[in-house]
Design a protein around this motif. Sequence first.
Motif, mmCIF file in Angstrom:
data_model
loop_
_atom_site.group_PDB
_atom_site.id
_atom_site.type_symbol
_atom_site.label_atom_id
_atom_site.label_comp_id
_atom_site.label_asym_id
_atom_site.label_seq_id
_atom_site.Cartn_x
_atom_site.Cartn_y
_atom_site.Cartn_z
ATOM 1 N N PHE A 11 2.933 14.465 4.076
ATOM 2 C CA PHE A 11 1.752 14.025 3.333
ATOM 3 C C PHE A 11 1.947 12.572 2.913
ATOM 4 C CE2 PHE A 11 2.323 18.583 2.642
ATOM 5 C CZ PHE A 11 1.105 19.072 3.080
ATOM 6 N N PRO A 12 1.633 11.635 3.794
ATOM 7 C CA PRO A 12 1.855 10.213 3.456
ATOM 8 C C PRO A 12 0.961 9.765 2.302
ATOM 9 C CG PRO A 12 1.473 10.529 5.820
ATOM 10 C CD PRO A 12 1.093 11.790 5.153
ATOM 11 N N ARG A 13 1.522 8.923 1.459
ATOM 12 C CA ARG A 13 0.771 8.363 0.333
ATOM 13 C C ARG A 13 -0.053 7.173 0.805
ATOM 14 N NH1 ARG A 13 1.665 4.290 -3.289
ATOM 15 N NH2 ARG A 13 3.759 3.886 -2.480
ATOM 16 N N ARG A 14 -1.192 6.970 0.184
ATOM 17 C CA ARG A 14 -2.036 5.828 0.520
ATOM 18 C C ARG A 14 -1.348 4.541 0.093
ATOM 19 N NH1 ARG A 14 -6.048 2.465 -1.406
ATOM 20 N NH2 ARG A 14 -7.805 2.117 0.019
ATOM 21 N N VAL A 15 -1.466 3.507 0.890
ATOM 22 C CA VAL A 15 -0.845 2.218 0.589
ATOM 23 C C VAL A 15 -1.808 1.121 0.996
ATOM 24 C CG1 VAL A 15 0.281 2.029 2.850
ATOM 25 C CG2 VAL A 15 1.262 0.835 0.884
ATOM 26 N N SER A 16 -1.697 -0.012 0.356
ATOM 27 C CA SER A 16 -2.516 -1.175 0.710
ATOM 28 C C SER A 16 -1.600 -2.365 0.954
ATOM 29 C CB SER A 16 -3.526 -1.499 -0.398
ATOM 30 O OG SER A 16 -2.855 -1.766 -1.623
#
Length: 517
Positions: A19-24
């Motif tokens: 479950f990859p975390r959102r990143v910017s």
Amino acid sequence: MSSTDQEPPVLYAAREPIFPRRVSGRFRNLKWIIMAVTLGIYYITPWIRWDRGPNLPDQAVLIDLANRRFFFFWIEIWPHEFYFVAGLLIMAGLGLFLFTSALGRVWCGYTCPQTVWTDLFLTVERWIEGDRNARLRLHRQKKLDFRKARLRLTKWVTWLLIAVATGGAWVFYFADAPTLLGNLFTLDAHPAAYITIAILTGTTFLFGGFAREQICIYACPWPRIQAAMMDEETLTVAYRAWRGEPRGKHNVRRVSVKEAQAAEEQAQASGEGAVRYAPTPTPEAPTGTRSEDQEQEAGDCIDCMACVNVCPMGIDIREGQQLECITCALCIDACDDVMEKIGKPRGLIDYIALSDERREREGMAPRPVWKHVLRPRVVLYTTLWAMVGLGLVFALFVRPDIEMTVAPVRNPTYVTLSDGSVRNTYDVRLLNKHGEDRPFRVSLTGHPQLRIQLEGTPYETVEVPADTTFLQRVYVVAPPGSEPATAERTDFRFWVEDLTNAERAHNGTIFFGRASD
């Protein structure tokens, strides 16, 4: 335990959901742009119109399997021109070698269809179920209540719609898209279209939604091949261990002497260099004696696990180069964000070369990027790629718009007419690549006594339809007693001329006389 009693190594591990975390960040933004462009090209291209005359569908990109032709805007590839397709495949392979030798697995990280659709499915999953922690809680929730069922069903239905659109878009490349779309809804399309859509829907739904990283690890051969394409000058995503180790939450932490020595030996054995270790005598220990505890300066890595939490492959880049890494660079964005928050320089995880890692560890500046890119291997791949591309462009512009092939009819080899003339029969195929009908004149050269006759017309001219290969039966006659009629064989050449623009084509063949018996 003897060697025969040892258990064999495990070559496959059961999948654990990631479950990859959102990143910017800049690399995440680049992936958004590439995903939008590639998906847009795939879904929109079949709907681009291009006028091809009255006999062909007005589609810019079309794979016409029935007539074995490929249309790409103004380019039309005929069956005998398959070398163009072979050249494009060679260019694709060389391009993959080129980018891998220069920048590692950038194809896998940014433009591979498996990566693009997995990224799209993950985006949908994040929109519906929430970010990483929310999805983890939902996954660990054993009870299937209404909320969990609703979220899962919504996600799967959305995935299925994307998969259907994916399979549908693919079949539109093989027929006129608007016509095929109508036939699909009215159930008038060919069964092959429905079967193809069903297969691609199933594979897209399974690979993008459930298999994901398993496809990259076990099904794709490229992770095994890439090692031969890369060297220590290749720029790839890596962790600056010399700067980040040892990991810790504070700038200085107290460790035992044995722990410090073990860390130092481990770093030297792995080639990462000595850890930043500063022994300080404690008040309880007299000067000149060794303290049981020593102070060790912690690296910049605070062990926040941000790089691991955003990785779509679920790996820890700090453990070094791994087969599973697709160099998507999301870990760079995550780490840079953390470094800015704690006041440390960016680039703890970055695109670096192994040779630069050694230079930086010794306090020297890294080499410029262009020196990594412009090296013999990359220049060789670029040269080969450009040569193949230029060769295809040259062949494309010099190829004729009319062509002919000649097949002698040898059953019988020749016919003796009532007046003693000898006649040979030939099947001549005339290819008109123009978008309109053209008058073609057929003639021959090679011996002045040979004359030509076209079946079905008293003239030497035949009308060839647009974008068509036209079969014309042609007779070549030698007068009685002439040299070609009595000789074993006479070489001559067929000529075809487009009377509209005077373009010509030719093909050599043989006339057989009585002496050939």
